[in-house]
Every structure is written in C-alpha cells, then in structure tokens.
Design a protein around this motif. Structure first.
Motif, PDB file in Angstrom:
ATOM      1  N   MET A 191      45.113  69.533  59.519  1.00 19.39           N
ATOM      2  CA  MET A 191      46.176  69.739  60.493  1.00 19.39           C
ATOM      3  C   MET A 191      45.676  70.521  61.707  1.00 19.39           C
ATOM      4  SD  MET A 191      49.116  69.268  61.713  1.00 19.39           S
ATOM      5  CE  MET A 191      49.795  68.282  60.388  1.00 19.39           C
ATOM      6  N   ARG A 192      44.854  71.523  61.489  1.00 17.14           N
ATOM      7  CA  ARG A 192      44.335  72.280  62.629  1.00 17.14           C
ATOM      8  C   ARG A 192      43.432  71.402  63.500  1.00 17.14           C
ATOM      9  NH1 ARG A 192      42.822  78.500  62.011  1.00 17.14           N
ATOM     10  NH2 ARG A 192      42.847  78.093  64.264  1.00 17.14           N
ATOM     11  N   GLY A 193      42.638  70.553  62.860  1.00 14.14           N
ATOM     12  CA  GLY A 193      41.789  69.654  63.631  1.00 14.14           C
ATOM     13  C   GLY A 193      42.601  68.678  64.465  1.00 14.14           C
ATOM     14  N   LEU A 194      43.640  68.097  63.859  1.00 15.76           N
ATOM     15  CA  LEU A 194      44.502  67.177  64.595  1.00 15.76           C
ATOM     16  C   LEU A 194      45.251  67.893  65.710  1.00 15.76           C
ATOM     17  CD1 LEU A 194      46.122  65.074  61.727  1.00 15.76           C
ATOM     18  CD2 LEU A 194      44.515  64.234  63.444  1.00 15.76           C
ATOM     19  N   THR A 249      53.430  75.769  56.017  1.00 10.69           N
ATOM     20  CA  THR A 249      52.023  76.064  56.289  1.00 10.69           C
ATOM     21  C   THR A 249      51.441  75.083  57.288  1.00 10.69           C
ATOM     22  OG1 THR A 249      51.725  77.077  54.107  1.00 10.69           O
ATOM     23  CG2 THR A 249      49.752  76.266  55.216  1.00 10.69           C
ATOM     24  N   LEU A 250      51.793  73.789  57.180  1.00  9.90           N
ATOM     25  CA  LEU A 250      51.311  72.808  58.159  1.00  9.90           C
ATOM     26  C   LEU A 250      51.815  73.156  59.562  1.00  9.90           C
ATOM     27  CD1 LEU A 250      51.539  69.278  56.485  1.00  9.90           C
ATOM     28  CD2 LEU A 250      49.610  70.861  56.594  1.00  9.90           C
ATOM     29  N   ALA A 251      53.082  73.565  59.665  1.00 10.53           N
ATOM     30  CA  ALA A 251      53.637  73.923  60.973  1.00 10.53           C
ATOM     31  C   ALA A 251      52.886  75.112  61.572  1.00 10.53           C
ATOM     32  CB  ALA A 251      55.124  74.230  60.847  1.00 10.53           C
ATOM     33  N   ALA A 252      52.611  76.114  60.751  1.00  9.95           N
ATOM     34  CA  ALA A 252      51.889  77.291  61.246  1.00  9.95           C
ATOM     35  C   ALA A 252      50.481  76.905  61.700  1.00  9.95           C
ATOM     36  CB  ALA A 252      51.829  78.357  60.152  1.00  9.95           C
ATOM     37  N   ALA A 253      49.831  76.022  60.939  1.00 10.33           N
ATOM     38  CA  ALA A 253      48.482  75.582  61.302  1.00 10.33           C
ATOM     39  C   ALA A 253      48.501  74.835  62.628  1.00 10.33           C
ATOM     40  CB  ALA A 253      47.906  74.698  60.200  1.00 10.33           C
ATOM     41  N   ALA A 254      49.528  74.009  62.845  1.00  9.52           N
ATOM     42  CA  ALA A 254      49.637  73.264  64.096  1.00  9.52           C
ATOM     43  C   ALA A 254      49.902  74.193  65.276  1.00  9.52           C
ATOM     44  CB  ALA A 254      50.751  72.222  63.987  1.00  9.52           C
ATOM     45  N   GLN A 255      50.797  75.141  65.069  1.00  6.62           N
ATOM     46  CA  GLN A 255      51.174  76.039  66.157  1.00  6.62           C
ATOM     47  C   GLN A 255      50.028  76.955  66.573  1.00  6.62           C
ATOM     48  OE1 GLN A 255      54.564  77.568  64.075  1.00  6.62           O
ATOM     49  NE2 GLN A 255      56.016  76.214  65.110  1.00  6.62           N
ATOM     50  N   VAL A 256      49.272  77.448  65.611  1.00  5.83           N
ATOM     51  CA  VAL A 256      48.157  78.330  65.955  1.00  5.83           C
ATOM     52  C   VAL A 256      47.058  77.558  66.673  1.00  5.83           C
ATOM     53  CG1 VAL A 256      46.733  78.121  63.857  1.00  5.83           C
ATOM     54  CG2 VAL A 256      46.848  80.309  65.063  1.00  5.83           C
ATOM     55  N   SER A 257      47.071  76.229  66.530  1.00  8.03           N
ATOM     56  CA  SER A 257      46.086  75.381  67.202  1.00  8.03           C
ATOM     57  C   SER A 257      46.588  74.835  68.533  1.00  8.03           C
ATOM     58  CB  SER A 257      45.680  74.230  66.277  1.00  8.03           C
ATOM     59  OG  SER A 257      45.156  74.729  65.057  1.00  8.03           O
ATOM     60  N   GLY A 258      47.784  75.250  68.954  1.00  6.14           N
ATOM     61  CA  GLY A 258      48.273  74.917  70.277  1.00  6.14           C
ATOM     62  C   GLY A 258      49.279  73.801  70.365  1.00  6.14           C
ATOM     63  N   ALA A 259      49.688  73.216  69.231  1.00  9.08           N
ATOM     64  CA  ALA A 259      50.656  72.124  69.245  1.00  9.08           C
ATOM     65  C   ALA A 259      52.063  72.655  68.988  1.00  9.08           C
ATOM     66  CB  ALA A 259      50.293  71.072  68.202  1.00  9.08           C
ATOM     67  N   VAL A 260      53.055  71.797  69.220  1.00 11.01           N
ATOM     68  CA  VAL A 260      54.453  72.110  68.942  1.00 11.01           C
ATOM     69  C   VAL A 260      54.842  71.406  67.648  1.00 11.01           C
ATOM     70  CG1 VAL A 260      56.823  71.980  69.796  1.00 11.01           C
ATOM     71  CG2 VAL A 260      54.923  72.250  71.413  1.00 11.01           C
ATOM     72  N   ALA A 261      55.501  72.124  66.738  1.00 14.10           N
ATOM     73  CA  ALA A 261      55.883  71.559  65.440  1.00 14.10           C
ATOM     74  C   ALA A 261      57.374  71.228  65.423  1.00 14.10           C
ATOM     75  CB  ALA A 261      55.547  72.537  64.317  1.00 14.10           C
ATOM     76  N   TRP A 262      57.716  70.126  64.760  1.00 15.18           N
ATOM     77  CA  TRP A 262      59.104  69.653  64.661  1.00 15.18           C
ATOM     78  C   TRP A 262      59.425  69.339  63.204  1.00 15.18           C
ATOM     79  CZ3 TRP A 262      61.563  69.571  69.400  1.00 15.18           C
ATOM     80  CH2 TRP A 262      60.741  69.559  70.535  1.00 15.18           C
ATOM     81  N   GLY A 263      60.593  69.778  62.741  1.00 15.58           N
ATOM     82  CA  GLY A 263      61.035  69.481  61.385  1.00 15.58           C
ATOM     83  C   GLY A 263      60.538  70.492  60.376  1.00 15.58           C
ATOM     84  N   PRO A 264      60.575  70.092  59.092  1.00 16.83           N
ATOM     85  CA  PRO A 264      60.804  68.735  58.577  1.00 16.83           C
ATOM     86  C   PRO A 264      62.278  68.345  58.510  1.00 16.83           C
ATOM     87  CG  PRO A 264      60.407  70.230  56.751  1.00 16.83           C
ATOM     88  CD  PRO A 264      60.240  71.051  58.000  1.00 16.83           C
TER      89      PRO A 264
END
Length: 326
Positions: A191-194, A249-264
């Motif tokens: 998730m962080r890579g994506l 945890t996926l949302a936190a990984a995405a957010q710390v990598s600069g993306a915006v998380a939605w859901g679930p």
C-alpha cells in the motif's frame, strides 16, 4: 518459522500450481459470479479518469485471477471512452496463461516496482490483500511471535520468542493472556508503494476485500479447499490461505505516503451506488429468460458478499472524490 513465512511459502506454491477459481476449484470470486462486477468496476475507473481531466493513464490489476474482471472492466471502460494500456501484477505462470487468453495484450509484472512511472495509475485489487502474509502475535505474560513448528509430518502453531511492546498498538499492549493479534507488514509495504506512486504520478486505487477497521484482537487466518474451510496448518501449499484485511492500517499507510484514503464501505453499497440495478434491468431486457439468474447474481454480489466484503479507495491529492465514497 514465523506464520508470515509459512503463509508466504504455502501460497506461493498453491498459486503457482493450479487455477483455484470456479466450481472445480477452491473458491469463487465476484468477477466469476457475474460480468456486472467487472463492468461496474470499469465504470468506476473511467469516471475517476474522466473527472481528473483524462490524463495519460495505465490501468493495473493486482492478482488478476483469470483476467475476468479486467476483460469485463475493459469492455465497460471502452464504452466510456477510456482505453488504457492494461498491466497485471501476477507471479503464477498458470494464471498468467489464463489471463493472456482474456487480455492478450496485457503487460505482466512480478511486483509493483516495474510499473510505469511517467503516467497516472488506476489500480484495482480485488481479493488481493487478504492473501498477503500476516504475522501472528500471541499474548502470554508478554507478547510473542507465533511460529509454525513441524513434528514428523504435522505442522503446529507454537509461541516463539517475545517481541518488543513497541510493535503492539498501545491500546492492546495489556490484553489478556491468550489474546492474538494479526498484522501484515507485506500489505503495508504494498500500500505504501502504491500510494507514493499515486500521490506523485496521479491516479487512484480501488481495493475490494473482506476485513475490518482495526486494530482488533482475534484470529482470522483461514484455509479454503473445495469451497469449504480447512485446517490452515494441514497440507500447506494445497489450500488457499488468507486473513482479514485491516483497512484502518491500509488507510494510515496510504496517508503517510501522501495519498487520500476513502472508506471502507460495504461492497453491496458501492455496487448499488455505481448502478448495478440499472445494469440488471438492461441485461434482463436483452435476455428475459435470464431473469432468475440475474436476480441471484445480484443477491450474491450485493447481499451475501456485499455485506462481508468492503471497498476502500485511495486517490492522489489532486484527483477528485471517487464515486461511491462519501
């Protein structure tokens, strides 16, 4: 060995040596139930791309199974004017061959690392993250890594060496003896890579899987064989191993990598928002004799799987809010 290593080795052999899908396999995924699932996912992707300004984009699927979702999504995307290059992240030779039958012009990758870095990425991951290896941590007087030991020909889970409290979420550190916590560093890494790619290049990712909003205590590691449950520690490499996805945890990984998380959001809720009822009506009009089958397919996708499975999305900060996510 740690449970994570056991699960990784078992699933690597399992997926490399068989097609596990369908009535003759071990389990059935949503794209194999009805074309409507892949078509609606395709329209979700096309809509996101359109409202982002129609940039140059690669379409990526992680763990594409037989390529059924991609073929259905591609057909729907094309009708919406979106015809991106198709990329699959897949390591199984057998499944790559099945995917090539349905999407012969796809480009295959072993990991996300070789995906294009000069275009936006729209990524779909249906029942991908649940198959990634997990660590299991068990509480005694302190927390221990759970290992898998081999006695003769029998594999058994046992408590291994203690682990630092720092890797346990603070609210769970003093959990009662016997408590079990599952974490997936592999899922976080993917998730962080994506997310870092999407934040930098533009794009979005849609994840559909069964899981929860954690962290939660409890064991979810399971094995499936012949459409029924099996012992995860028997016949490794001959059963499908999976575990619930922790969307928090996926949302936190995405957010710390600069993306915006939605859901679930529940899978059924997403499919209704994307127009599954209109698609059922259109298919029924074209083939009235399929009415009962279409109703049954909708019920499986929206009611049965629709409550168990959840949809989660990430987008680049500059991209619009994805359809179906408030």
């Amino acid at each position: 060995m740690p449970v994570s290593q056991f699960m990784a080795a078992a699933n690597a052999h399992y997926y490399a040596t068989r097609d596990p899908l369908g009535a003759s396999g071990d389990f059935t995924t949503a794209p194999e139930i009805s074309q409507m699932f892949g078509e609606l996912i395709g329209l979700w992707c096309a809509d996101l791309w359109d409202r982002a300004g129609r940039p140059d984009t690669a379409w990526v699927e992680l763990g594409p199974g037989r390529g059924t979702l991609a073929a259905d999504a591609r057909r729907a995307m094309a009708k919406a004017g979106f015809s991106p290059a198709i990329h699959f992240v897949e390591t199984s030779p057998l499944l790559r061959a099945a995917q090539a039958d349905r999407v012969p012009d796809a480009t295959w990758h072993d990991t996300i690392d070789t995906l294009a870095d000069d275009v936006a990425l729209i990524v779909v991951a249906n029942e991908f993250f649940d198959a990634l290896p997990i660590r299991q941590l068990v509480r005694r007087t302190q927390w221990h890594e759970r290992l898998v030991a081999c006695q003769d020909t029998l594999f058994l889970p046992v408590a291994g060496p203690p682990v630092p409290d720092a890797i346990i979420p603070e609210p769970l550190r003093d959990a009662p003896a016997g408590s079990l916590l599952e974490v997936s560093p592999a899922a976080v890494a993917v998730m962080r890579g994506l997310a870092s790619r999407i934040a930098r290049q533009g794009g979005g990712c849609l994840v559909v899987d069964y899981g929860h909003e954690g962290p939660l205590l409890g064991e979810t590691l399971q094995a499936v064989r012949g459409h029924g449950f099996a012992n995860p520690f028997e016949t490794p490499g001959e059963v499908d191993l999976s575990a619930h996805v922790d969307f928090t945890t996926l949302a936190a990984a995405a957010q710390v990598s600069g993306a915006v998380a939605w859901g679930p959001v529940p899978q059924g809720e997403l499919l209704v928002a994307l127009g599954i009822d209109a698609r059922v009506a259109a298919l029924f009009k074209a083939a009235p004799d399929r009415g009962e089958a279409l109703a049954a397919d909708r019920a499986r996708l929206v009611t049965d799987m629709g409550l168990l499975f959840k949809a989660f999305a990430i987008t680049a900060p500059t991209w619009p809010q994805p359809a179906g996510f408030a």
